[in-house]
Write an enzyme that holds these catalytic residues in place. Sequence first.
Site, PDB file in Angstrom:
ATOM      1  N   GLU A 179     -10.439 -37.744 -31.340  1.00 48.94           N
ATOM      2  CA  GLU A 179     -11.052 -38.066 -30.143  1.00 48.94           C
ATOM      3  C   GLU A 179     -12.677 -37.707 -29.746  1.00 48.94           C
ATOM      4  OE1 GLU A 179      -6.871 -38.276 -27.589  1.00 48.94           O
ATOM      5  OE2 GLU A 179      -7.757 -36.552 -27.857  1.00 48.94           O
ATOM      6  N   GLU A 257      -2.191 -42.638 -30.889  1.00 50.92           N
ATOM      7  CA  GLU A 257      -1.546 -41.548 -29.867  1.00 50.92           C
ATOM      8  C   GLU A 257      -0.820 -42.516 -28.963  1.00 50.92           C
ATOM      9  OE1 GLU A 257      -3.393 -38.460 -28.871  1.00 50.92           O
ATOM     10  OE2 GLU A 257      -4.382 -37.885 -30.804  1.00 50.92           O
TER      11      GLU A 257
END
Length: 623
Positions: A179, A257
């Site tokens: 991320e 995710e």
Amino acid sequence: MRIIYVFILAAFLAVTYATRSFTIDYERDTFLMDGKPFRFVSGSFHYFRALPGSWRQILRTMRAAGLNAVMTYIEWSTHEPKEGQYVWDGIANLEQFIQIAQEEDLYAILRPGPYICAERDMGGFPYWLLTKYPDVKLRTYDLDYLREVEKWYGVLMPRIQNHLYKRGGPVIMVSIENEYGSFSACDGRYLSFLRNLTESYIQNEAVLFTNDGPDQLPCGRIPGVLATLDFGSVGNPDSYWQKLRKYQAKGPLVNAEFYPGWLTHWMEPLAQVATGPVVSQLRRMLQQGANVNFYMFHGGTNFAFTAGANDGGPGRFNTDITSYDYDAPLDEAGDPTSKYFAIRNTILEFLPDPGVSVPSKLPKMNLPPVKMNRLGSLLSEQARQILAKYSLSSRRPLGFEALNQHSGLILYETQIPKALHHSDPLTIRVDTLHDRAYVHVDNKFVGILSRETATYSMPIRLESGTAKLQLVVENQGRINYNIANDKKGILGAVTLNGTELLNWSMTGFPLENYSQLENYIDQFSGLEETTGSVKIFHGEFNITTDNIYDTYFDPRGWGKGVVFINGFNLGRYWPLAGPQITLYVPRHILIQGKNTIVVIEYQKEVMQGTLINFRDQAILNGP
């Protein structure tokens, strides 16, 4: 004859590896496994959040849900807790985990970071980076940081290579960073360095990827590397895929995710996500041909001092609870929930039934109450002599990292100037306290300062002859998201009525070496030397049954602290804050016959002989 056999085997493996491939067909927007279209539906399960004895049961239950892959982070701090001291056994046996996954018919997706977030202390980085390089700029093209990453990958990656898909292993994908698009540095040179470093080991033997939120792609994606997204059950996936296509026009759609639950901090309600929207969003993504990974499918536990914290903005510091149940399809103990079965039914609409029966929920056990014996305070001379890692002096206080201490507690002490003895009351103030200080005057506990509640000052009264101020400072977990150099301890001035206090002694209690606690218990003289906080309690209990099951440590009636069973650190308890009340006790640490329990209670006055209970159900949504 043996030479001929080895030659034949080598030739067979060479042919096998030559036919194995996992690649991307960008034109057809799909993965290819051995040249054929392939889609994964995966679940995240972090090996370092469950004991190895439970890995197979959990992985088999994941396969029974229809999943065909497992995704795990690789945590640098688990494998190199001290510089140059590598750990690859027990809960850190990554290769065994990968091998069990393959035996349970699951492909593996690895996320080595080196930053992983994961609600772990310092986002999975080892604390000693801040000791060695106090001003290091993590996750950037900082040469000191890059040198350490290169050294770490030189140890890690050869262990991964033999498990890559092309070589006959189950590993089909390996991530680059985590991320990164949400990280303020937005350092393209760093991402290029990490891509090149990872490629040098993985080459074309597995697919490399990044993952980011839909709005974080500008800084998170890496040219030539598959970009994937992460999002939950809220919002329209079509709009998210559209944002992806602005930067990656072709290729498989991947939600790396997909959140069926969420994380929880101390002092806030338990995070829970309704099953209906999760199933609905899952079905829609699978209808679109997307690949999906559940984060988390099994959350597990932040044992010992591994839980991290989050910076909630100015004046807000939120620490993660010990449980990582995450409201996931498999609960903290690895048992299937109603959410699990709803998700399983949906997956099997799109993927073939693996023919694996769902393992039954494992029994849990109650145990008789355990009487706890109070064995003095950490401030006592006995405790200092046996439990302290070091004792040294400095003009101003030094933090955990400067003292090369990972976690636990540091006792800071200084003499109170005689000129202040007649002031009543005095106001103590600690600038830059990370994270929680138990304040004492001449061994008497008088109050708490806390970063979580932004309480950095308090009045104190001095008694006749007062000479010493003592602060027991607790590290509650380093920030794991939008990571900064979250150093611990007293990092600024300590003042009384505006006068800075100097000439400090510091005594470190990392609470890492259980044999020291055993020595303290064996040598305890029975003398109570202080009325201070941070009391040590010891108890024993017997298990007489042949079958040993998981149980839950119930600290109601206690305050805040840490508990060891048979030398294993279960983690932090804090029923006064909630919402987590019980701590998960894996059956693998219990034995038939005598078991020992040691509790270090940080703040509450708990009487001699107070009972500890073990129950057969978790309480994670307490007051």
